[in-house]
Design an enzyme around this catalytic site. Structure first.
Site, PDB file in Angstrom:
ATOM      1  N   VAL A  10       0.400 -12.622   3.059  1.00 43.09           N
ATOM      2  CA  VAL A  10       1.423 -11.651   3.215  1.00 43.09           C
ATOM      3  C   VAL A  10       0.826 -10.348   2.998  1.00 43.09           C
ATOM      4  O   VAL A  10       0.224 -10.685   2.440  1.00 43.09           O
ATOM      5  CB  VAL A  10       3.196 -11.920   2.981  1.00 43.09           C
ATOM      6  CG1 VAL A  10       3.908 -13.636   3.379  1.00 43.09           C
ATOM      7  CG2 VAL A  10       3.046 -12.339   1.264  1.00 43.09           C
ATOM      8  N   SER A  11       1.165  -9.638   3.891  1.00 40.55           N
ATOM      9  CA  SER A  11       0.824  -8.318   3.909  1.00 40.55           C
ATOM     10  C   SER A  11       1.586  -7.030   2.890  1.00 40.55           C
ATOM     11  O   SER A  11       1.346  -6.381   2.608  1.00 40.55           O
ATOM     12  CB  SER A  11       1.446  -7.247   5.330  1.00 40.55           C
ATOM     13  OG  SER A  11      -0.093  -8.422   6.411  1.00 40.55           O
ATOM     14  N   THR A  12       2.610  -7.951   2.547  1.00 42.45           N
ATOM     15  CA  THR A  12       3.764  -6.550   1.345  1.00 42.45           C
ATOM     16  C   THR A  12       4.705  -7.521   0.755  1.00 42.45           C
ATOM     17  O   THR A  12       4.292  -8.269   0.476  1.00 42.45           O
ATOM     18  CB  THR A  12       4.857  -5.908   2.135  1.00 42.45           C
ATOM     19  OG1 THR A  12       5.624  -6.497   3.075  1.00 42.45           O
ATOM     20  CG2 THR A  12       4.341  -4.968   3.597  1.00 42.45           C
ATOM     21  N   GLN A  15       7.615  -9.450   1.755  1.00 39.39           N
ATOM     22  CA  GLN A  15       7.568 -10.583   2.631  1.00 39.39           C
ATOM     23  C   GLN A  15       7.024 -11.647   1.639  1.00 39.39           C
ATOM     24  O   GLN A  15       6.524 -11.307  -0.110  1.00 39.39           O
ATOM     25  CB  GLN A  15       6.126 -10.286   3.139  1.00 39.39           C
ATOM     26  CG  GLN A  15       6.350  -9.366   4.332  1.00 39.39           C
ATOM     27  CD  GLN A  15       5.373  -8.805   5.308  1.00 39.39           C
ATOM     28  OE1 GLN A  15       3.926  -8.907   4.844  1.00 39.39           O
ATOM     29  NE2 GLN A  15       5.635  -9.239   6.643  1.00 39.39           N
TER      30      GLN A  15
END
Length: 62
Positions: A10-12, A15
């Site tokens: 996931v990017s952040t 998430q």
């Protein structure tokens, strides 16, 4: 015997990889914990610069 590995990203920090893990399971794969890598890192970071992805590469078996 086949071995299945999974890389969930996931990017952040807001998430989670839960949906990715559920999709893998729904597709019929049972991934051993040592063959599942999860990490939070931007998609703009090249795969070979991602610590989790490199751990996965290290775990691949011949």
């Amino acid at each position: 015997m086949s071995r299945v590995f999974a890389y969930c990203r996931v990017s952040t920090l807001d998430q989670t990889t839960q949906n990715q893990r559920l999709e893998i399971k729904a597709a019929g794969f049972a991934i051993e914990a040592r063959r599942l890598i999860e990490e939070t890192v931007s998609g703009s970071v090249a795969a070979k610069q991602r610590p989790g992805f490199m751990r996965l590469i290290d775990r691949l078996e011949p």
